[in-house]
Design an enzyme around this catalytic site. Structure first.
Site, mmCIF file in Angstrom:
data_model
loop_
_atom_site.group_PDB
_atom_site.id
_atom_site.type_symbol
_atom_site.label_atom_id
_atom_site.label_comp_id
_atom_site.label_asym_id
_atom_site.label_seq_id
_atom_site.Cartn_x
_atom_site.Cartn_y
_atom_site.Cartn_z
ATOM 1 N N TYR A 171 0.810 -1.231 0.000
ATOM 2 C CA TYR A 171 0.000 0.000 0.000
ATOM 3 C C TYR A 171 0.837 1.272 0.000
ATOM 4 O O TYR A 171 2.040 1.233 0.120
ATOM 5 C CB TYR A 171 -1.104 -0.031 1.056
ATOM 6 C CG TYR A 171 -0.809 -0.189 2.531
ATOM 7 C CD1 TYR A 171 0.424 0.016 3.094
ATOM 8 C CD2 TYR A 171 -1.877 -0.522 3.381
ATOM 9 C CE1 TYR A 171 0.607 -0.112 4.455
ATOM 10 C CE2 TYR A 171 -1.702 -0.653 4.746
ATOM 11 C CZ TYR A 171 -0.450 -0.438 5.280
ATOM 12 O OH TYR A 171 -0.271 -0.556 6.620
ATOM 13 N N GLU A 172 0.177 2.385 -0.246
ATOM 14 C CA GLU A 172 0.846 3.689 -0.443
ATOM 15 C C GLU A 172 1.841 3.656 -1.598
ATOM 16 O O GLU A 172 2.922 4.234 -1.507
ATOM 17 C CB GLU A 172 1.564 4.145 0.837
ATOM 18 C CG GLU A 172 0.656 4.701 1.892
ATOM 19 C CD GLU A 172 -0.250 5.810 1.358
ATOM 20 O OE1 GLU A 172 -1.437 5.756 1.677
ATOM 21 O OE2 GLU A 172 0.205 6.691 0.606
#
Lengths: 592, 592
Positions: free
Chosen positions: B437-438
């Protein structure tokens, strides 16, 4: 959707790992090329159509213990029955007891397919095969007659009972005990943990092989005996008799392979489990080691099977999922992520590592087959040593890359990879056991350094390095630019490996054991990469590049040479220069 | 039992990453050395005593969706309330809205501790901080006044709503839409997925930041606007008003971080969710990027936090668990497995990788702080570029090693590592999200190569290499054998990194984009190893070796130099020589 990699398996068996040599022996005279193809194709069909669909429900529902009975997930028992009806349990067993006597190479290739289908399903029969081997080699004719036909057919399954809470990697600490009953049988008492398929509903009877100590046994591993302890006693006519005093008292809650019941087994809670000695008293460990070497290869191939499945899963997703625009893509709209260089790289790495590990495992099986086929003492020794050398590499390298490839598979799926329903995470959870069981990969590395390098005074490993050098020489001789480059990379890696080998042999010779052991794990990786690269290049030399499969083989070999072989220099430096800091490290400093 | 590594954190902040420079600025005039110590000690106490015990139940019970409401695991809400009452939510926010205005470095160090306690717990407030930053920088004074005080105090929490099923890494494909209501507000419609803490019971209100398109917006990312969409509308007097048309319709079943509700959010099912524009129309992505850079570092520190926890967990087990007899151990009986060289090596690697990643993340925070503190344009540019350069390395290298270290932790536990109750597997499951994620780590690598290397025409990265070279020079000058060796390894790695940088800059300059991107991932690893090694050596140079902590620091630096820096040569060769095979690879060959 899993597609059995039949073409790759057959190519690796025949053109890389040496199945044709094995088939040339009279013992396998009936084994034609067509028959080999048909066996692998049918195994592939069964794995893809019957086993692969079971893994999700197996993971979700798991094997459930209730009142001493273990229920496997829905559909699993039926699949097992169809699998054994297909004759798949008896592939390598001896014809005397109903086995087909096929080469280990074919058995290992078939196991790879079962494991691609479902590791949790495939591990059960693996234990049965281990029990069969121990009985074939060490049990009395009477025990063989009573148990082997039903184990070979798969009507009954077998287990291996080694581990106790205080005795895992170190069997010296074993406490389970056995008493002589006076009638030639024994009574077994004690608790065993981590017993794979220790209890289940696949078969009417389960044949436990249990390590225990006699009252007058010497301490340590020289006082351990091996016993056969059936779940149900067997009457003279072969029918099932009384329930034995051997019970499953718990099933572990594991990270993965939920369909495989990992049991705590309790022996003798109600007066003693009836057992029969296998082999001689106090010689149980030798019997167990027979099984363990082959079991290690069987675990290695789990790494290959799960890596293949993860690679396909990720490639399918990457061809469907569209995000962004890849440089050079024509037309409008988003590209399949499979077109982005970083994703391409990941998928090619997954493919190359899987094929390298496959070739290593099949080569290990080849050595086992050859050791059993050749008839002069020198050849037998050579092939036994080769099998011994390759076993820890096959086990540890393949299971390490199994985890790595499954983790790359999660990554290729992006956010979806972290969602359980996608299935990529399940493969990672399943894969993670393989570097642990059947001797952790650290123990494999120790075995490689301390027991396998010194074989024949170091001459075996030196000969092995020379053989790898011949592959590099062939690549040089291929007179094509891409092979010249592969040859150069391989030559460098062989030189790195040779340097590390000589350093380790010297350290062992001088008694610098801790130093040698500190670098065991990077050494095993170094050996695995070099061997894997050599075998991929060997395969590439035999690929014209005309078909998609052959183009892929060339690409995988080039990628391995360009991106993975260059790491061997650093690994060798680590082996030879990394021991000091490790030796100086006192772990208790962390706690202080 | 988690012990907060307060000593290591403080040492890394002050003696490696440059906190003292930051503290020298008048803006942080009140921040004394003692205050820094007190803050980290108290954060460590809270993480160890209040958060760490929550992770197991959070994993077991997870966050549960029922009729649109999400219930967090038992004890979680109470811990959150105590945490925000401790002032931990407001560490870096601006004093104007109740924040403490402390340096990012301290915030990142505190976040590490929350994440060691529980990644699933810590990720919630991370999103709130992101929302606060976006509002501080881009929202109207009225929105700021209404929302910021309660977000800063933690009375309300925030979320980031980017992802849609067809739009993950590529926000061009975003479909959520916004309509002007005519009264200055907007109505938001659409579905968002993977929304962390999208719904929960920690706070009365939740402030969603949502990316959506206006009807007349241009296509692509230049047509995306950012809206504030509260769960409950806020009355003039600050009290909560009507329930907004924003609802959680699903919670994902994930591999790990089960305590963190990952929500599917549905906006506008009943006529339109009321939203307010943040910043300008069609400029939403710029606002979002403000948050995303810091969020990337916040995810990087998750890798460090989970690695620290896994390392301690494994070290404790290895000191207790006895198996076999380690070479050189005096006395009788089995040795703690921590005495076996292979286990020692694993633990030392876990320690060294964790400390290297910590130093990288803190250095990134340092650059962010400096960019905000310096007042001349040249310095601001230098530190902004440095923060930009370090962000993808901090995010990707730290989260990769988070997974690797957690996996080593499983391995050190042997069979017990695979049993969920042991907790080692849970850390691995938790850790596995952070590389995803990110911005996946592949995207971080692409960002590093295509956006960060070319900063200031390549001069920024060249200057960075020169700074690393100064550390090697200092090590040379230390006049101690162990430092001479570390210096040599570091010099080699810097040379490898420099060669790869120049190759990539040339490739980018000549438009060979696919070639450059094919090696982005090994290049990021090469950069992370070299920087991590340099920072460990820098720390070692400032350690006398007198205390256990200082001895450990020296050992970790030596081990990193001996065992990890030697890998850079192979990685550089991969970057510069591995592109051909990747470029030639057509993934559809696998499917054919």
């Amino acid at each position: 959707m899993f597609r059995a990699p039949v073409g790759d398996i057959l190519f690796t068996l025949k053109s890389v790992a040496g199945l044709t040599d094995v088939m040339a022996f009279p013992a396998h005279g009936e084994l034609s090329d067509d028959l080999v193809d048909a066996i692998i194709e049918e195994a592939g069909r069964f794995a893809a159509e019957e086993i692969a669909p079971l893994n999700e429900i197996g993971d979700r529902q798991g094997a459930v213990l209730n009142d001493g009975a273990v229920t496997t997930p829905p559909g699993w028992k039926e699949a097992y029955l169809r699998w054994r009806e297909g004759g798949w349990n008896s592939v390598i067993s001896e014809p005397e007891f109903g086995g087909q006597g096929l080469p280990t190479m074919l058995h290992v290739a078939a196991m790879e397919l079962w494991n691609s289908g479902s590791m949790a399903f495939a591990i059960g029969p693996t234990l049965t095969i281990g029990a069969i081997e121990a009985l074939e080699k060490h049990a009395s004719p009477q025990l063989q007659e009573t148990y082997l036909p039903k184990l070979v057919s798969g009507e009954w399954m077998g287990t291996m009972n080694l581990t106790e809470p205080q005795a895992g990697s170190d069997l010296n600490a074993l406490k389970a005990r056995a008493e002589r009953a006076g009638d030639g049988t024994y009574r077994i008492f004690g608790q065993k943990i981590f017993i794979t398929y220790g209890e289940h509903d696949f078969t009417d009877n389960i044949v436990h092989l249990v390590l225990a100590r006699l009252p007058d046994a010497p301490a340590g591993t020289r006082g351990i005996s091996l016993f056969l302890v059936p779940k149900f006693l067997v009457n003279e006519d072969g029918s099932l008799g009384a329930r034995n005093d051997a019970r499953c008292t718990g099933v572990e809650h594991k990270l993965g392979i939920h369909g495989s019941p990992t049991c705590t087994m309790s022996y003798g809670d109600e007066g003693g489990a009836v057992g029969w000695l296998i082999g001689e008293e106090n010689r149980g460990l030798a019997c167990m080691f027979t099984m363990m070497n082959n079991a290690r290869l069987a675990v290695g191939i789990q790494g290959v099977g799960v890596a293949e499945r993860a690679m396909q899963h990720a490639a399918n997703y990457a061809l469907e999922r569209r995000q962004g625009r890849a440089a050079g893509d024509a037309g409008e709209g988003m590209s399949p992520i499979a077109h982005h260089p970083d994703v391409k790289r990941t998928l090619l790495t997954m493919r190359a590592l899987t094929q390298a590990a496959r070739a290593i495992c099949y080569s290990n099986a080849h050595a086992i087959d050859m050791a059993g086929l050749v008839d002069d003492e020198g050849s037998r020794r050579y092939w036994s040593e080769r099998a011994g050398l390759l076993t820890p590499i096959a086990k540890a390298f393949s299971t390490d890359i199994g985890v790595e490839v499954a983790s790359m598979g999660v990554q290729v799926h992006g956010g979806m990879g972290y969602i359980e329903e996608t299935g990529a995470a399940r493969l990672l959870r399943d894969a993670r056991i393989a570097p642990i069981y059947e001797g952790t990969n650290g123990i494999q590395a120790i075995d490689l350094v301390t027991r396998k390098l010194p074989l024949s005074g170091g001459e075996h490993i030196r000969g092995f390095l020379a053989e790898l050098g011949e592959i590099a020489t062939s690549a040089r001789g291929a007179n094509r630019a891409e092979f010249a480059r592969m040859a150069e990379r391989l030559e460098n890696s062989i030189a790195d490996l040779r340097e590390a080998v000589e350093w380790l042999l010297a350290a062992l010779g001088e008694g610098r054991m801790s130093e040698a052991l500190a670098g065991a794990t990077p050494f095993l990786r170094l050996a695995g990469l070099t061997l894997g690269g050599a075998l991929l290049i060997k395969g590439a030399l035999r690929s014209s590049g005309d078909s998609p499969a052959e183009r892929l083989r060339l690409l995988a070999a080039r990628h391995f040479a360009d991106s993975h072989l260059p790491l061997t220099g650093g690994l060798a430096a680590d082996v030879m220069g990394g021991a000091d800091a490790v030796t100086d490290f006192d772990v208790s400093l962390i706690a202080s």
